[in-house]
Scaffold this active site. Structure first.
Site, PDB file in Angstrom:
ATOM      1  N   ASP A 184      -4.398   8.327  -5.532  1.00 31.36           N
ATOM      2  CA  ASP A 184      -4.817   7.165  -4.947  1.00 31.36           C
ATOM      3  C   ASP A 184      -6.215   6.751  -5.308  1.00 31.36           C
ATOM      4  OD1 ASP A 184      -5.387   5.154  -3.155  1.00 31.36           O
ATOM      5  OD2 ASP A 184      -4.420   6.016  -1.656  1.00 31.36           O
ATOM      6  N   ALA A 244       8.455   3.415   0.461  1.00 25.57           N
ATOM      7  CA  ALA A 244       7.432   2.601   0.291  1.00 25.57           C
ATOM      8  C   ALA A 244       8.209   0.951  -0.121  1.00 25.57           C
ATOM      9  CB  ALA A 244       6.295   2.706  -0.672  1.00 25.57           C
ATOM     10  N   ARG A 245       8.246   0.793  -1.324  1.00 24.10           N
ATOM     11  CA  ARG A 245       8.944  -0.471  -1.772  1.00 24.10           C
ATOM     12  C   ARG A 245       9.744   0.035  -3.163  1.00 24.10           C
ATOM     13  NH1 ARG A 245       8.108  -1.901   2.222  1.00 24.10           N
ATOM     14  NH2 ARG A 245       7.502  -3.949   3.039  1.00 24.10           N
ATOM     15  N   GLU A 274      17.868  -5.244  -2.719  1.00 26.82           N
ATOM     16  CA  GLU A 274      18.155  -4.919  -1.347  1.00 26.82           C
ATOM     17  C   GLU A 274      18.868  -6.192  -0.874  1.00 26.82           C
ATOM     18  OE1 GLU A 274      15.022  -3.858   0.887  1.00 26.82           O
ATOM     19  OE2 GLU A 274      14.493  -1.923  -0.196  1.00 26.82           O
ATOM     20  N   HIS A 293      16.520   0.781   4.085  1.00 28.97           N
ATOM     21  CA  HIS A 293      15.287   0.332   4.538  1.00 28.97           C
ATOM     22  C   HIS A 293      15.199   0.268   5.786  1.00 28.97           C
ATOM     23  CE1 HIS A 293      11.751  -2.251   2.666  1.00 28.97           C
ATOM     24  NE2 HIS A 293      11.428  -1.516   3.516  1.00 28.97           N
TER      25      HIS A 293
END
Length: 355
Positions: A184, A244-245, A274, A293
């Site tokens: 990060d 997350a995504r 999605e 999700h």
């Protein structure tokens, strides 16, 4: 109207076909208690348009996208767009800022539910939970020896993203005695040290971790952060999780890595598209645990996200700056300052007053 005479719209994707809130208690009662004039938007939509939001002071929304068209032709755009959730990849922040609309998210509401969901998914993947469930349901009891799981205790967990939610996950993992490594570039070294995590680069996380968990935001910088090259770095015994995504992981590369046994398993709460196509190979792979999700969707998250978004609305009702503004440049705009100052001038004395 009351509470500074503000008008609030709530997107209709919260409702089922019978008009009941799918999410349960999202703290809309706090708006009622404060005398706020609110209503559900008149139509269900995948994109908020000016006709939906013009004249409103705030909009609480979950799924609809916010684009330039949200403001096109609006004579009085919302001062606040309060997103129910932490992601904002479907929100055009530049457009919001240009039109003087603050965008807030709800990290305080989603933090623990998402961290708990990540832990649940990690344990399910490590223990082959879904595959073992199928053995019982399909009468394949004798095959259980083929599905030996992996213990979590003492493993090295790699995190892609070490923000607040990942920090919560680190705390949940402590009883397992795991080692935490993380990538990060925006996480202060002091924060990592406080959490007991070792900051390093992406490639080191991919190569050294027994489980890699994607927990970063989707940006142009992180799109396909996990690609074929980095998947090839992982241990054959390692697992990959994404809470997350979807587009952070190159899904085609992941499918190939799973197919040839380059990694042991995966757990996905998100997908590049999605919902995934009916012929997506992930749907038939036994070494993959999938969720639509929605793994973190609990009463805890509904109340937390809703409460956070409602607090943002009540903040602007009294002329205060909400806590979790994403497009903070908008706070410097004269139109935003003027609207907040006008609301602040009415003050608490306006609460409960009718227009």
């Amino acid at each position: 109207m009351a509470r500074g005479d503000i008008r609030v719209g709530v997107s209709r994707d919260f409702l089922d076909g019978d008009g009941r809130n799918l999410w349960g208690d999202i703290r809309l009662g706090e708006l009622d208690a404060a005398g706020v004039d609110w209503h559900y938007l008149p139509r269900t939509t995948g994109e908020l348009l000016a006709t939906d939001v013009d004249g409103l002071d705030a909009v609480l929304f979950a799924a609809p996208a916010v684009t330039e068209r949200t403001f096109a032709g609006a004579t009085r755009p919302p001062l606040l767009l309060a997103r129910f959730g932490v992601g904002y990849d479907t929100v055009d922040l530049d457009a919001c800022t240009r039109h003087g609309a603050l965008v807030t998210i709800t990290p305080d509401g989603a933090r623990r539910p998402v961290a708990t969901a990540a832990l649940a998914l990690l344990l399910a993947v490590m223990h082959n939970l879904v595959a073992k469930d199928r053995l019982v349901r399909e009468g394949r009891w004798a095959e259980k020896e083929q599905w030996m799981g992996q213990g979590l205790t003492g493993r090295r967990i790699g995190l892609l993203g070490l923000g607040n939610t990942a920090g919560d996950l680190v705390q949940l993992l402590r009883p397992f005695g795991v080692e935490i490594i993380a990538y990060d570039p925006y996480c202060p070294q002091a924060t990592a040290e406080r959490l007991g995590a070792r900051l390093t680069d992406v490639d080191t996380v991919m190569a050294e971790a027994d489980a890699v968990i994607v927990m970063c935001a989707l940006t142009e910088e992180t799109r396909h952060l996990v690609d074929a090259r980095r998947l090839a770095m992982m241990k054959p015994s390692a697992v990959l999780l994404n809470v997350a995504r979807g587009p952070i992981v190159d899904e085609a590369a992941l499918i190939e890595a799973l197919r040839v046994g380059r990694i042991r398993a995966a757990g996905l709460d998100v997908f590049e598209s999605e919902p995934p196509a009916a012929d997506n190979p992930l749907l038939t792979m036994e070494n993959v645990v999938l969720s639509p999700h929605a793994l973190a969707w609990t009463d805890e998250m509904s109340a937390g996200n809703g409460g956070s978004a409602v607090r943002a609305i009540l903040d602007i009702a009294e002329g205060r700056t909400p806590r979790f503004v994403v497009n903070r440049d908008a706070l410097d705009l004269a139109v935003v300052k003027e609207r907040l100052e006008a609301l602040a001038a009415r003050g608490p004395a306006a609460l409960g007053a009718s227009s």
